[in-house]
Design a protein around this motif. Structure first.
Motif, PDB file in Angstrom:
ATOM      1  N   ASP A 262      -1.220 -10.268   0.695  1.00  0.00           N
ATOM      2  CA  ASP A 262      -1.964 -11.004  -0.338  1.00  0.00           C
ATOM      3  C   ASP A 262      -3.442 -11.105   0.040  1.00  0.00           C
ATOM      4  O   ASP A 262      -4.331 -10.843  -0.769  1.00  0.00           O
TER       5      ASP A 262
ATOM      6  N   HIS B  75       4.190  -6.845  -2.238  1.00  0.00           N
ATOM      7  CA  HIS B  75       5.152  -7.150  -1.174  1.00  0.00           C
ATOM      8  C   HIS B  75       6.266  -6.113  -1.055  1.00  0.00           C
ATOM      9  O   HIS B  75       7.271  -6.336  -0.387  1.00  0.00           O
TER      10      HIS B  75
ATOM     11  N   HIS C 275       2.612  -9.903  -9.104  1.00  0.00           N
ATOM     12  CA  HIS C 275       2.115  -9.128  -7.963  1.00  0.00           C
ATOM     13  C   HIS C 275       3.151  -8.762  -6.895  1.00  0.00           C
ATOM     14  O   HIS C 275       3.000  -7.739  -6.234  1.00  0.00           O
TER      15      HIS C 275
HETATM   16 FE   LIG Z   1       2.022 -12.768  -2.606  1.00  0.00          FE
END
Ligand SMILES: [Fe+2]
Ligand code: FES
Length: 440
Positions: free
Chosen positions: A377, A221, A216
């Motif tokens: 997140d 990010h 991810h």
């Molecule tokens: Fe993360």
């Protein structure tokens, strides 16, 4: 009895390569989890350095159970259900403190207890003669949690009476704790810098899965990494990177990096991601630290300890360790769609001050609700919680790098990008849910 309250209904929700969305959405299932799954697993309670003196205590809730963790006058750690034997008031309601003496006194009607939980005294004693109190449960005093183990100052509890022993439950995962503690030349960690506590509006499993999901960062990010890249333009070549830049930039690594960093599954849902290297491997040297550690541990062990910098070691289901920045995260489910995440930092006693600064900086940058990283997140977790309510598919795919013979291999090395580490969590989830049901 609700419709999920039998083992086969639980087994039907978890396939080898996917799980049913009920795992994240069903309030009934959450209630069953609280009782069976969290009763039957070993969960993190706290660190012994939080209660250094006799009479020091901390309180917290685990699976809806208020608990009291206490240091007695012999130096032992004790954990009780935080419930007065008289009428149920909590002995202490503050998060931490000291008993102020050798006894615990309930703030309601002043029943007092010894440090071992036994009932010492209560007012108006004459009124209890021939009352039946002596033969009642109340006369036994405070109830200790059935399972308690302190491993190198990490305190764990199991709420159920029967069940798996601590050493069998964690097995080789204990080495992840060893790796953190052995980073101290004197073998001691101390919690410092307070706690970052963050309530997120999603099921706890999303958070725990994501700790094992290094696919991810490339997308989630990306914006944080771009911002760090834009800010960090050294005027002079070879200028050392500031700590924050050193910590943020590795989040921008490519899929190949995360694939190659390696992963490892262990029985009972535990895992390590980043067995070969990780985003923490490139942090700068800390003066004479490596030499001091060699003097304490010997050359070979010191090398092993410092070389192992996993991205995350998950002691399923409540604790995730980062052995290089010396931080931990604790996962505390509160409701089916609400979870408290705590980030704690350690002073590595005998190591340079900079190591503690590294831990604190990492927590602020990556775990704090105000951080560069966590808010992206959390946005996705909360989005999953809403998205799964739709009438789209009932199943959540965990197929990445799956093969049919995988379920027979509970102890295996794999790639860093495999969803095996997540599938492994659910195999353990089924086991501890259904064993918990069977034992009642
Ligand atoms: Fe993360
Ligand atoms: S509830 Fe504790 S003394 Fe009454």
């Amino acid at each position: 009895m609700n419709q999920l309250d039998h083992p086969q209904a639980i087994r039907d929700l978890v396939r080898p390569d996917q799980v049913h969305k009920q795992l994240y959405l069903s309030e009934q299932l959450f209630d069953l989890e609280q009782r069976h799954f969290f009763g039957n697993t070993w969960n993190y309670a706290g660190h012994a350095s939080q209660i250094p003196q006799a009479g020091d205590y901390i309180t917290f809730d685990l699976a809806g159970q208020p608990l009291l963790v206490l240091r007695d006058h012999e130096g032992a750690v004790r954990v009780f259900f935080n419930r007065c034997a008289h009428k149920g008031a909590q002995l202490f309601t503050s998060e931490s403190g000291n008993t102020g003496g050798r006894f615990l006194r309930c703030p309601y009607h002043a029943w007092t207890y010894r440090m071992d939980g036994s009932l010492l005294a209560y007012p108006l004693k004459a009124g209890y003669e021939c009352s039946g109190l002596a033969g009642s449960e109340a006369s036994h005093g405070l109830v200790p949690v059935p399972g308690l183990q302190v491993y190198r100052d990490f305190i764990f509890v199991r709420l159920s009476r029967g069940g798996i022993a601590f050493d069998d439950y964690f097995g080789p995962m204990r080495s992840a704790i060893d790796n953190m503690v052995d980073r101290s030349p004197s073998g001691e960690l101390r919690v410092e810098g307070g706690v970052l506590r963050n309530t997120i509006h999603c099921n706890w499993k999303f958070y725990l899965e994501n700790i094992n999901d290094p696919v991810h960062p490339v997308t989630v990010h990306e914006s944080a990494v771009r911002a760090a890249q834009a800010v960090w333009q050294p005027a002079v070549a070879d200028t050392p990177q500031p700590m924050s830049v050193e910590q943020i930039l590795p989040f921008g690594a490519k899929y190949e990096f995360f694939h190659g960093m390696g992963g490892q599954v262990y029985p009972n849902g535990h895992s390590v991601s980043g067995t070969h290297f990780s985003i923490h491997s490139g942090y700068g040297e800390l003066g004479d630290y490596a030499r001091d550690l060699e003097a304490a541990l010997g050359q070979e062990r010191a090398r092993q300890v410092l070389e192992q910098s996993p991205q995350n070691a998950v002691l399923y289901p409540s604790l995730a360790l980062k052995g290089s920045p010396q931080t931990i995260r604790v996962i505390r489910p509160v409701a089916v769609d609400r979870t408290v995440i705590e980030a704690w930092n350690f002073r590595t006693v005998g190591a340079p001050e900079l190591l503690l600064e590294r831990a604190l900086a990492y927590s602020r940058l990556a775990f704090s609700p105000m951080s560069f990283v966590a808010h992206d997140d959390v946005h996705l977790f909360e989005s999953q919680q809403r998205g799964l309510r739709s009438r789209g598919s009932d199943w959540v795919s965990l197929h990445r790098e799956f093969s049919a013979d995988e379920p027979d291999q509970p102890n295996q090395a794999t790639s860093g990008t495999s969803e095996w580490l997540i599938r492994n969590q659910y195999r353990a989830w089924v086991r501890f849910m259904t064993e918990g049901m069977a034992s009642e």
